[in-house]
Each structure stands twice: as structure tokens, then as C-alpha cells.
Write a protein that holds these residues in place. Structure first.
Motif, PDB file in Angstrom:
ATOM      1  N   LEU A 304       0.944  -1.321  -0.015  1.00 60.26           N
ATOM      2  CA  LEU A 304      -0.354  -0.078  -0.003  1.00 60.26           C
ATOM      3  C   LEU A 304       0.791   1.339  -0.080  1.00 60.26           C
ATOM      4  O   LEU A 304       0.327   2.375   0.323  1.00 60.26           O
ATOM      5  CB  LEU A 304      -1.035   0.020   1.213  1.00 60.26           C
ATOM      6  CG  LEU A 304      -1.975  -1.125   1.124  1.00 60.26           C
ATOM      7  CD1 LEU A 304      -2.952  -1.327   2.211  1.00 60.26           C
ATOM      8  CD2 LEU A 304      -2.995  -0.888  -0.142  1.00 60.26           C
ATOM      9  N   LYS A 305       2.143   1.306  -0.523  1.00 60.41           N
ATOM     10  CA  LYS A 305       2.977   2.391  -0.650  1.00 60.41           C
ATOM     11  C   LYS A 305       2.230   3.026  -1.814  1.00 60.41           C
ATOM     12  O   LYS A 305       2.690   2.571  -2.712  1.00 60.41           O
ATOM     13  CB  LYS A 305       4.335   2.113  -0.478  1.00 60.41           C
ATOM     14  CG  LYS A 305       5.348   2.885  -0.842  1.00 60.41           C
ATOM     15  CD  LYS A 305       6.941   2.415  -0.597  1.00 60.41           C
ATOM     16  CE  LYS A 305       7.512   3.003  -2.037  1.00 60.41           C
ATOM     17  NZ  LYS A 305       8.747   2.503  -2.276  1.00 60.41           N
ATOM     18  N   THR A 306       1.896   4.001  -1.633  1.00 59.89           N
ATOM     19  CA  THR A 306       1.060   4.728  -2.868  1.00 59.89           C
ATOM     20  C   THR A 306       2.214   5.739  -3.379  1.00 59.89           C
ATOM     21  O   THR A 306       2.714   6.384  -2.837  1.00 59.89           O
ATOM     22  CB  THR A 306       0.070   5.312  -2.635  1.00 59.89           C
ATOM     23  OG1 THR A 306       0.044   6.165  -1.418  1.00 59.89           O
ATOM     24  CG2 THR A 306      -1.376   4.491  -2.357  1.00 59.89           C
ATOM     25  N   ALA A 307       1.976   6.107  -4.848  1.00 60.84           N
ATOM     26  CA  ALA A 307       2.716   6.944  -5.512  1.00 60.84           C
ATOM     27  C   ALA A 307       2.041   8.082  -6.083  1.00 60.84           C
ATOM     28  O   ALA A 307       0.717   8.182  -6.007  1.00 60.84           O
ATOM     29  CB  ALA A 307       3.099   6.384  -6.568  1.00 60.84           C
ATOM     30  N   PRO A 308       2.463   9.423  -5.873  1.00 55.90           N
ATOM     31  CA  PRO A 308       2.006  10.499  -6.307  1.00 55.90           C
ATOM     32  C   PRO A 308       1.578  10.486  -7.742  1.00 55.90           C
ATOM     33  O   PRO A 308       2.295   9.814  -8.434  1.00 55.90           O
ATOM     34  CB  PRO A 308       2.888  11.679  -5.832  1.00 55.90           C
ATOM     35  CG  PRO A 308       4.520  11.157  -5.574  1.00 55.90           C
ATOM     36  CD  PRO A 308       3.802   9.636  -5.595  1.00 55.90           C
ATOM     37  N   MET A 309       0.537  10.857  -8.204  1.00 54.04           N
ATOM     38  CA  MET A 309       0.040  10.700  -9.752  1.00 54.04           C
ATOM     39  C   MET A 309       0.999  11.244 -10.618  1.00 54.04           C
ATOM     40  O   MET A 309       0.947  10.899 -11.862  1.00 54.04           O
ATOM     41  CB  MET A 309      -1.282  11.209  -9.854  1.00 54.04           C
ATOM     42  CG  MET A 309      -2.308   9.981  -9.548  1.00 54.04           C
ATOM     43  SD  MET A 309      -3.879  10.485  -9.948  1.00 54.04           S
ATOM     44  CE  MET A 309      -3.933  10.287 -11.950  1.00 54.04           C
ATOM     45  N   ASP A 310       1.685  12.295 -10.359  1.00 54.48           N
ATOM     46  CA  ASP A 310       2.459  12.788 -11.135  1.00 54.48           C
ATOM     47  C   ASP A 310       4.170  12.162 -11.207  1.00 54.48           C
ATOM     48  O   ASP A 310       4.947  12.796 -12.025  1.00 54.48           O
ATOM     49  CB  ASP A 310       2.708  14.378 -11.053  1.00 54.48           C
ATOM     50  CG  ASP A 310       3.233  14.532  -9.544  1.00 54.48           C
ATOM     51  OD1 ASP A 310       3.558  13.847  -8.880  1.00 54.48           O
ATOM     52  OD2 ASP A 310       3.263  15.860  -9.401  1.00 54.48           O
ATOM     53  N   SER A 311       4.312  11.005 -10.561  1.00 54.74           N
ATOM     54  CA  SER A 311       5.536  10.700 -10.405  1.00 54.74           C
ATOM     55  C   SER A 311       5.826   9.577 -11.256  1.00 54.74           C
ATOM     56  O   SER A 311       7.203   9.044 -11.441  1.00 54.74           O
ATOM     57  CB  SER A 311       5.811   9.889  -8.984  1.00 54.74           C
ATOM     58  OG  SER A 311       4.961   8.876  -9.020  1.00 54.74           O
ATOM     59  N   VAL A 312       5.009   9.255 -12.202  1.00 56.82           N
ATOM     60  CA  VAL A 312       5.436   8.113 -13.129  1.00 56.82           C
ATOM     61  C   VAL A 312       4.806   8.315 -14.544  1.00 56.82           C
ATOM     62  O   VAL A 312       3.792   8.959 -14.341  1.00 56.82           O
ATOM     63  CB  VAL A 312       4.857   6.916 -12.645  1.00 56.82           C
ATOM     64  CG1 VAL A 312       5.559   6.371 -11.537  1.00 56.82           C
ATOM     65  CG2 VAL A 312       3.695   6.886 -12.240  1.00 56.82           C
ATOM     66  N   ARG A 313       5.169   7.588 -15.552  1.00 59.13           N
ATOM     67  CA  ARG A 313       4.449   7.325 -16.528  1.00 59.13           C
ATOM     68  C   ARG A 313       4.041   5.918 -16.617  1.00 59.13           C
ATOM     69  O   ARG A 313       4.469   4.870 -16.215  1.00 59.13           O
ATOM     70  CB  ARG A 313       5.599   7.535 -17.774  1.00 59.13           C
ATOM     71  CG  ARG A 313       6.187   6.386 -18.216  1.00 59.13           C
ATOM     72  CD  ARG A 313       7.309   6.784 -19.562  1.00 59.13           C
ATOM     73  NE  ARG A 313       7.896   5.508 -19.597  1.00 59.13           N
ATOM     74  CZ  ARG A 313       7.641   4.159 -20.285  1.00 59.13           C
ATOM     75  NH1 ARG A 313       6.410   4.138 -20.597  1.00 59.13           N
ATOM     76  NH2 ARG A 313       8.484   3.204 -20.172  1.00 59.13           N
ATOM     77  N   THR A 314       2.692   5.832 -17.358  1.00 56.35           N
ATOM     78  CA  THR A 314       2.205   4.366 -17.141  1.00 56.35           C
ATOM     79  C   THR A 314       2.439   3.933 -18.600  1.00 56.35           C
ATOM     80  O   THR A 314       2.835   4.554 -19.553  1.00 56.35           O
ATOM     81  CB  THR A 314       0.626   4.307 -16.850  1.00 56.35           C
ATOM     82  OG1 THR A 314       0.039   5.527 -17.706  1.00 56.35           O
ATOM     83  CG2 THR A 314       0.537   4.904 -15.447  1.00 56.35           C
ATOM     84  N   ALA A 315       1.912   2.626 -18.819  1.00 54.40           N
ATOM     85  CA  ALA A 315       2.381   1.937 -20.117  1.00 54.40           C
ATOM     86  C   ALA A 315       0.941   1.260 -20.475  1.00 54.40           C
ATOM     87  O   ALA A 315       1.127   0.197 -20.954  1.00 54.40           O
ATOM     88  CB  ALA A 315       3.286   1.347 -20.048  1.00 54.40           C
ATOM     89  N   ASN A 316      -0.221   1.909 -20.521  1.00 53.44           N
ATOM     90  CA  ASN A 316      -1.419   1.338 -20.906  1.00 53.44           C
ATOM     91  C   ASN A 316      -1.731  -0.157 -20.468  1.00 53.44           C
ATOM     92  O   ASN A 316      -1.494  -1.158 -21.410  1.00 53.44           O
ATOM     93  CB  ASN A 316      -1.389   1.140 -22.602  1.00 53.44           C
ATOM     94  CG  ASN A 316      -1.761   2.534 -23.041  1.00 53.44           C
ATOM     95  OD1 ASN A 316      -2.116   3.333 -22.362  1.00 53.44           O
ATOM     96  ND2 ASN A 316      -1.236   2.801 -24.402  1.00 53.44           N
TER      97      ASN A 316
END
Lengths: 317, 317
Positions: A304-316
Motif C-alpha cells: 500500500l505504498k502509494t505513488a503521487p500521480m505525477d511521479s510516473v509514466r504508465t504503459a497502458n
């Protein structure tokens, strides 16, 4: 969480083998103070059972030449159960002198691995264990037994379950109250785990059974799952996954303690450990050996270590 | 072997997602011929279901800009089931034109991940799927649905099972005949697998259920075990473990196909695959991406690959 897996036991007991099984296979001597620091970090993380060291010839295994010193650092921890590997009478004398809680005697379920590992036949190994058992009598030091190559032998291939059962019976007769099945080269599979655990039940008596898996073929925790489905509560592991497979250069060895604790906790099986502290201990182990270890949770962190939404790019997906 | 695990299904079907999910996250474009060579090696190893590519904007995802070309290379393999990820109508038109067997539509079970991944709300994703469904009608191309973050969201934490069930129900209503639960960032645990599989049973109807795990926290194959214990027969994986976790730099992503096939075969679950050939395909994948992949069996080899006794030093147990 609260989520449980139906049929699993409600608790499990982990034995940390990193300080012995892990550090013994390091190419260089890990300084005594580093070993002590690591064990202390593991105690702080809630672990209470340790295979601390090995009383072997310092010439043959220089990595363990500080066995007595490492043990001495924790002898006053009455809440900790400290064991050491003992290959012979000389080792047994030193281990008793050093104040171990239990000595671990070991032989392989396959003849050729035993010859290769300790240079004697399995029958001779058992004779040696009987001598050690006589020495231990009245000392207050308990005896444990490890069965190496319990799921297969790198030289012979399949190991018949009857060899494992016979060896466990001999161990019980020698007074060993805790017996470990060792997956020496990562040949265990869930089907073999179920098979062996069921076959051993009639011979164990009051002795407890522990499972020690290697993740050499990626299925270490699936084998733990199989053990849990059979009600087994003792598991051995190594912080960060310290310790390699001596047979395969790039392959991993022991199941990582923090990954095992993660699986258990997230399955509703209590272990008494603190995952954040285990992760820190695994990071300490990485610093001590100076290279990346195979443990996964230490890299990804708790679920449950969450990430801030602007910290990553996703890959569909 | 012959050893089986009681309660497991007698067969399982693997979908290889390495060519899409794996290669899409590579930093450089993998040449079309390399992709075709890899898929051919996987066909030769017995795999028959492939997520081949993705019909996405070549500007947004240049790695998949050869989608039609890769598909064309295998369109005459009538024994192979070829799917492609489709994010919108333009992609759907191109996928149908290219001759996919099925289009995979995807949305997340958590709102914030969906926004981050495809820049629209979950409700808007479903509206888009309905358009695609109308387009697909009569085309002979089937619809599949993937539910990302089905076991947890890196931004929101826990994802309620009801969100997954509602989404699956909507997918079934849209005519999707195969639904995949995606463990996008490795938050699945055995307990959550059991929970979700049981909750989905009443809504799936004739649609089949697939599980797609990441090994980010080491428990990918333990989650497969949980799926097998619930009778699930479809699993997605990636050769060599191609494809990372976009959220954690050192962490691994997809479960490795050869490790999954090894676990299944050694548990008595038929997959129709040849392990030696899968290992060779994983080695090919390593050469293509030019770095070590996380798969374990490709390093250690099959279980019964024995070693000559003079080839190794052992380490006492």
C-alpha cells in the motif's frame, strides 16, 4: 488487511538462515561486527529464530571462523533461539561450549550429494550424528536435523520420498526435535512438497517440521503456499535472499525473508515481524555484501505504498 | 513427473504478452523482424495465444508503430489466437483491418489510474468500449476486456472488489467473451485472488476469466497457485519476464512465461509447451533487449538437468 486464505494456519515461525547459509557462501569474510549488526537488525524486525553460524574448520570455511564470537553477542537474548550448523564432534564440542540453543546436524537424502558435501556416506553421517547425540545428552543443547536434497539431487535427479522418510525417522530416533527439509538446489515443486509433508506425518512424532526452499526456479513461494496448505508452520529463509545456488552462476538461492513474511502476512498468517524493518535489514544486507540481492519486496516496498500521480509514466494496462 | 497437486485443473492456457506488454515498455524500438522472430520462437515452443501488439498512436507509443506489419506475419497461422490492445475507435479500425482475432479493450478498476493511463474517466472508457463494440459487430473480430489495477492501485491503495465485479459485468454486457484481471503494479496476493475469482463467478456467464500477475513483490507464482486452487485456467505472462513495473525502478514486472510453464507442468497441469524451447525463446528475448531478464528457469534450467559431481563446490547443506 484482514484477508486470509482458507485452510492456511493462523501463524508461522520463520528461521533466519542468512547469517550462516547466506554469508557462508560469500567470497570474502564478512566482518564480525557486520554480522552482529545484521542479526540485531533482524531481531529488531521481530525474528526470533536464527541459524547464526557454523562450527566448521576455519581453514575449510574461513567465513565462519568467528562462530563463537557472533554467538556470544546474542547469548543473553533469552527470547531468541540460536542454532549453529555442526558437521562433526569437534564442531559439536565448540557449539556446546559457545552456548547454542540447538545444533543442526545435516546429511543429504541422496548418496552422491552427501559424498560431495561432507565426504562420507549417508550411513557414516548417521553414525557421526549418534556420537554427537551422546555428547549433547545432559548438556541442555537440543538437536535439530536438516535433510539436504530432500526434493531432488543435482547429481542423481529425483530423490525418492522413501529416502527422505527413512532419514527423518532416523533423525527422530536420534532425538532431533526439529527437522528441516532442504531444497538445496531449487528442485522443490508444490506437488513434491505436498507429497513429502504427507509422507512424513506418521514418522515425525513430537518433532516439528520446517521447510527451506530455494527460489532457483522461481517457485520458492509457491512451494511455501503448498506447505501452508498442508498446515506446515516453520519456514527457513534468508534476508534479501542472501546466499546463492552453488550449482548455477546466475541463479538465485534462498527465498528472501521479507518476501516470505510479506506473503504470509498478506495471507492472514501471523509471523510477528515488521515488514518495514525487514526491508531495512535487507537493505543493510545489500550494503554488507556490496551487491544487489534478489529479494523483491525490498525494491517495491509494501503493497500500500502509494505513488503521487505525477511521479510516473504508465504503459497502458 | 506425473506428480499433481490435488484440486488443480488438468490443463491451463497461457497467453503470451511479451511482444506487446513487454516490448512496449522498452526504451528503444525493437525492429519488426526481431519481434517476428520472437513470436515465431514462442509458437515453436507451443504457445498459441498472443497479445501481439497495440494499435495506438505511433507518436505516443513508437514501439508499437509496426503493429499491422507484425500481425501480418502470423495471419495465416490459423492455430494461433492473435490479439491486440486497442485504446480507441481509430485503433479498433486499424486492428480489424489488420485481421486480429480479438481486440483487447482496457480500463482500470480505480478512477485515478484510469485517468493517468488513458486520460479519461472510467465511465468515459466504457462509453468508448460501446462504440468499439458496435464497430466490431459482424466483423468476426471478438472483444476481450482487461481490468487494470484489479488487485490494488498505486495511487489509491486498495481497490474494492465491487469495482472489479461491476466492471466485469459491464464488460460481459458489452459482449466481451474473455476478461483479464490485471495486477498492474504487483499488488495481488493469494487472498485477493481467491476473493476476486469467487466474487466474479456469478457475473461472468460464458465469458472466460484470465489472470495476469506481476512478480513485483515476489508472489506472482503464489498468486497463480491461488488461481489454480480456484480452477482458473487462463494466465497471462511474458517470456523471460519482459516488461518492468513502471512504478518501481529496480522491481520486476510480468511473471515469466517459462517459470509459469515450469510451475504448471511440475504440478500436473498441461500447457502444451516445451520448456527447453521456452528457455531458448527467453534467451532470445534477452539478446533482443540486450540485458538480463528476471526469469529464473532460463538461468537454472529444467529440474532434472543434473551436474557432473566434479563441476561444483558445495556449501554444506
Amino acid at each position: 488487511m484482514g484477508a486470509i486464505v482458507a485452510g492456511f494456519p493462523d501463524h508461522a515461525v520463520l528461521t533466519e538462515v542468512g547469517p550462516r547459509d547466506g554469508l557462508q557462501s560469500e567470497p570474502v569474510f564478512v566482518p564480525t561486527q557486520k554480522k552482529i549488526e545484521l542479526i540485531q537488525a533482524l531481531l529488531d524486525a521481530g525474528l526470533r529464530r536464527f541459524e547464526v553460524t557454523s562450527f566448521v574448520s576455519p581453514k575449510a570455511v574461513p567465513q565462519m571462523r568467528d562462530a563463537a564470537e557472533v554467538l556470544a553477542a546474542f547469548r543473553d537474548r533469552k527470547d531468541a533461539h540460536l542454532t549453529a550448523l555442526v558437521p562433526n564432534m569437534r564442531g559439536a564440542e565448540a557449539a556446546i561450549e559457545a552456548g547454542v540453543d540447538a545444533m543442526v546436524l545435516f546429511a543429504s537424502a541422496s548418496e552422491s550429494h552427501n559424498l560431495k558435501n561432507v565426504n562420507r556416506s549417508r550411513a557414516d553421517s548417521l553414525k557421526g550424528f549418534a556420537e554427537v547425540a551422546r555428547l549433547a545428552e545432559g548438556s541442555g543443547v537440543r538437536l535439530q536435523g536438516a535433510i539436504a536434497t530432500a526434493f531432488g539431487c543435482p547429481f542423481e535427479g529425483e530423490v525418492d520420498v522413501s529416502a527422505v522418510v527413512d532419514q527423518a525417522r532416523a533423525y527422530v530416533d536420534l532425538g532431533m526435535d526439529h527437522i528441516t527439509l532442504g531444497d538445496t538446489t531449487g528442485m522443490a515443486t508444490p506437488a513434491l512438497v505436498v507429497d513429502r509433508v504427507q509422507a512424513l506425518r506418521p514418522v515425525l512424532g513430537d518433532s516439528t517440521l520446517a521447510l527451506h526452499f530455494h527460489n532457483t526456479r522461481g517457485v520458492g513461494l509457491a512451494c511455501v503456499y503448498a506447505g501452508l496448505s498442508q498446515g506446515v508452520t516453520y519456514y527457513e529463509s534468508s534476508i534479501g535472499g542472501l546466499g546463492g545456488c552453488p550449482f548455477v552462476p546466475r541463479a538465485t538461492g534462498n527465498v528472501a525473508t521479507e518476501d516470505l513474511a510479506y506473503l504470509l502476512t498478506e495471507s492472514g498468517v501471523e509471523t510477528g515481524t515488521d515488514l518495514d524493518r525487514l526491508i531495512r535489514a535487507a537493505q543493510l544486507a545489500e550494503r554488507i555484501v556490496g551487491r544487489e540481492l534478489p529479494g523483491q519486496v525490498m525494491k517495491a516496498g509494501p503493497r500500500l505504498k502509494t505513488a503521487p500521480m505525477d511521479s510516473v509514466r504508465t504503459a497502458n494496462g
